[in-house]
Design an enzyme around this catalytic site. Structure first.
Site, PDB file in Angstrom:
ATOM      1  N   SER A   1      55.124  59.076  42.503  1.00 22.53           N
ATOM      2  CA  SER A   1      55.609  58.303  43.739  1.00 22.53           C
ATOM      3  C   SER A   1      54.408  57.704  44.314  1.00 22.53           C
ATOM      4  CB  SER A   1      56.412  59.276  44.901  1.00 22.53           C
ATOM      5  OG  SER A   1      55.668  60.359  45.086  1.00 22.53           O
TER       6      SER A   1
ATOM      7  N   GLU B   1      70.190  66.804  43.407  1.00 22.54           N
ATOM      8  CA  GLU B   1      70.370  67.999  42.801  1.00 22.54           C
ATOM      9  C   GLU B   1      70.259  69.156  44.083  1.00 22.54           C
ATOM     10  OE1 GLU B   1      67.141  68.677  40.114  1.00 22.54           O
ATOM     11  OE2 GLU B   1      67.837  70.746  39.594  1.00 22.54           O
TER      12      GLU B   1
ATOM     13  N   HIS C   1      71.320  66.873  28.377  1.00 27.64           N
ATOM     14  CA  HIS C   1      70.486  67.068  29.309  1.00 27.64           C
ATOM     15  C   HIS C   1      69.582  68.533  28.925  1.00 27.64           C
ATOM     16  CE1 HIS C   1      68.129  65.823  32.831  1.00 27.64           C
ATOM     17  NE2 HIS C   1      68.123  67.248  33.118  1.00 27.64           N
TER      18      HIS C   1
ATOM     19  N   GLU D   1      60.307  60.168  29.723  1.00 25.56           N
ATOM     20  CA  GLU D   1      60.584  60.101  31.475  1.00 25.56           C
ATOM     21  C   GLU D   1      59.531  59.561  32.121  1.00 25.56           C
ATOM     22  OE1 GLU D   1      62.132  63.689  34.015  1.00 25.56           O
ATOM     23  OE2 GLU D   1      60.044  64.003  33.404  1.00 25.56           O
TER      24      GLU D   1
ATOM     25  N   HIS E   1      65.257  69.879  28.866  1.00 26.98           N
ATOM     26  CA  HIS E   1      63.781  69.680  28.598  1.00 26.98           C
ATOM     27  C   HIS E   1      63.136  70.561  27.871  1.00 26.98           C
ATOM     28  CE1 HIS E   1      64.125  67.532  32.743  1.00 26.98           C
ATOM     29  NE2 HIS E   1      65.134  68.497  32.878  1.00 26.98           N
TER      30      HIS E   1
ATOM     31  N   HIS F   1      67.729  62.539  37.270  1.00 24.33           N
ATOM     32  CA  HIS F   1      68.257  64.019  38.138  1.00 24.33           C
ATOM     33  C   HIS F   1      68.538  62.755  39.443  1.00 24.33           C
ATOM     34  CE1 HIS F   1      65.239  65.845  35.741  1.00 24.33           C
ATOM     35  NE2 HIS F   1      66.505  66.751  35.676  1.00 24.33           N
TER      36      HIS F   1
HETATM   37 ZN   LIG Z   1      66.663  68.190  34.314  1.00 24.40          ZN
END
Ligand SMILES: [Zn+2]
Length: 410
Positions: free
Chosen positions: A149, A213, A65, A145, A67, A210
């Site tokens: 929302s 977290e 993982h 990705e 970015h 994710h």
């Molecule tokens: Zn991440």
């Protein structure tokens, strides 16, 4: 066919078998494994290259993982609190993305190879890292990705996602594998989640998200309050969480290669659901520390498979997996150090390959020849101490073979 040998060979298979004075034969795939003595009898005419005193051979590291688009952050973002960090990401996103040039991302990828990483799971928000990921010798599982929302934006977001995914699929190759990431339960509309997961199922793609977290995320998802309340009200005019954690997990049924990143706030019921889904938990301990999130309780995970990741440089100072697992080694003080060291090495190889659905991460016949080698500073007298010696004393490799080619000694 190439032959190399070392004082120690870690197979990282499911039994964590270690071979003292081990040798391996490979081209693109691993052809044979054994002891040096066995190899000298089996292959008397071939040159078996010994990699030097106190040498170690093991599978290449898998950073499940990361970015890359946030690689430009050094001192810009606010650490110490998850929601404050998120506000700072939104404030500085444009400038950080602009600074993360192809040259900078290429440099980070090349550093990763020197640090023993042979495969990454790259989460791509914008597609700006795609060229680097296509051109690097590293194996890349490239997660396009989905994020957003707001109900009135759904159609636009979905069209944009489909275009990015289509572009990734056009470049699909043996070492560039398109996949799908859902950003998180708090940030992604259930409609979008349903649609992208249907695409993942149809195309048998790996999926990552994710999950749990931060305490802020848990409070928002369960009670629509806590530190996220003002964030959603002020930024998005949203007053209620779109989903509960277990309803979110429920949507991921029938995904073959599935991983959830962080999960530090996941409760027993949610962990049980993750286990039933056959998913892996990806642990990013540096990121959790920097954003003042909890430490993942590894004993609480029982037999849920574990993988390791660095997350992005937006919440880390390095993409070096050896440094990541060294920090994890010092962090989980409730576990026996030798058993923890084995678990972390296993999670960084075998565990990552399972999460991403790859025929890698284990030194075994017919697996891809992604192999790293390095030398320890002194003799290791007991295989029980080998994993902790590696974690304490290794940051770089002398050889990083990806599909049989040594990318450090061309
Ligand atoms: Zn991440």
């Amino acid at each position: 066919m190439k032959f190399i040998s070392a004082n120690w060979l870690l197979t990282c298979d499911d039994n964590f078998e270690i071979i003292e004075n081990g040798a391996i034969a490979f081209d693109e795939k691993i052809i044979d494994i054994g002891t040096i003595d066995e190899f000298q009898i089996k292959y008397p005419k071939d040159n078996i290259e010994y990699l030097g005193e106190n040498s170690v051979i093991m599978p290449g590291l898998i950073n499940t993982h990361v970015h890359l688009e946030f690689s430009a952050n050094k001192t810009t973002l606010q650490y110490g609190n998850f929601v404050k960090w998120l506000f700072s990401v939104m404030e500085h996103r444009e400038e950080l993305i602009e600074k993360a040039t192809k040259e900078l991302i290429d440099k980070e990828l090349s550093n990763m190879i020197s640090n023993g990483t042979t495969t990454i799971g790259a989460i791509s928000s914008y597609g700006f890292d795609m060229d680097s990921c296509i051109q690097t010798p590293l194996n890349v599982v490239y997660f396009t990705e989905i994020l957003g929302s707001k109900a009135d934006m759904i159609d636009t977001l979905f069209v944009d996602f489909q275009a990015k995914l289509k572009s990734a699929i056009t470049h699909k190759s043996e070492n560039f594998i398109p996949a799908i990431a859902v950003h998180s339960p708090y940030s992604t509309h259930p409609f979008l989640i349903r649609e992208v997961l249907n695409i993942a199922k149809e195309n048998k793609m790996a999926v990552s998200a994710h999950f749990q977290e931060s305490k802020a995320e848990n409070d928002w998802l369960n009670h629509s309050n806590g530190e996220f309340e003002s964030f959603f009200k002020d930024m998005l005019d949203q007053h209620k969480s779109l989903t509960k954690p277990s309803d979110f997990l429920e949507q991921f049924k029938n995904i073959e290669h599935l991983s959830f990143t962080h999960c530090v706030e996941a409760n027993e019921k949610e962990l049980e659901q993750i286990k039933k889904l056959g998913a892996t938990i990806t642990h990013c301990p540096n990121s959790n520390r920097l954003l003042n999130n909890s430490i993942l309780n590894i004993s609480y995970l029982k037999d849920i498979p574990l993988a390791m990741g660095t997350d992005g440089l937006s919440s880390n100072n390095t993409l070096n997996m050896f440094e990541e697992i060294r920090n994890a080694f010092f962090m989980h003080t409730n576990l026996d150090s030798a058993a923890l060291a084995d678990k972390l090495i296993q999670a960084s190889t075998n565990g990552g390959a399972k999460a991403l659905g790859l025929n890698k991460g284990i030194l075994k016949k017919d697996f891809d020849a992604d192999i790293i080698a390095f030398q320890l500073p002194d003799r290791c007298n007991n295989p029980k101490n080998l994993s902790s010696s590696i974690i304490l004393h290794t940051s770089k490799t002398t050889h990083t073979y990806i599909k049989g080619n040594d990318e450090l000694n061309k």
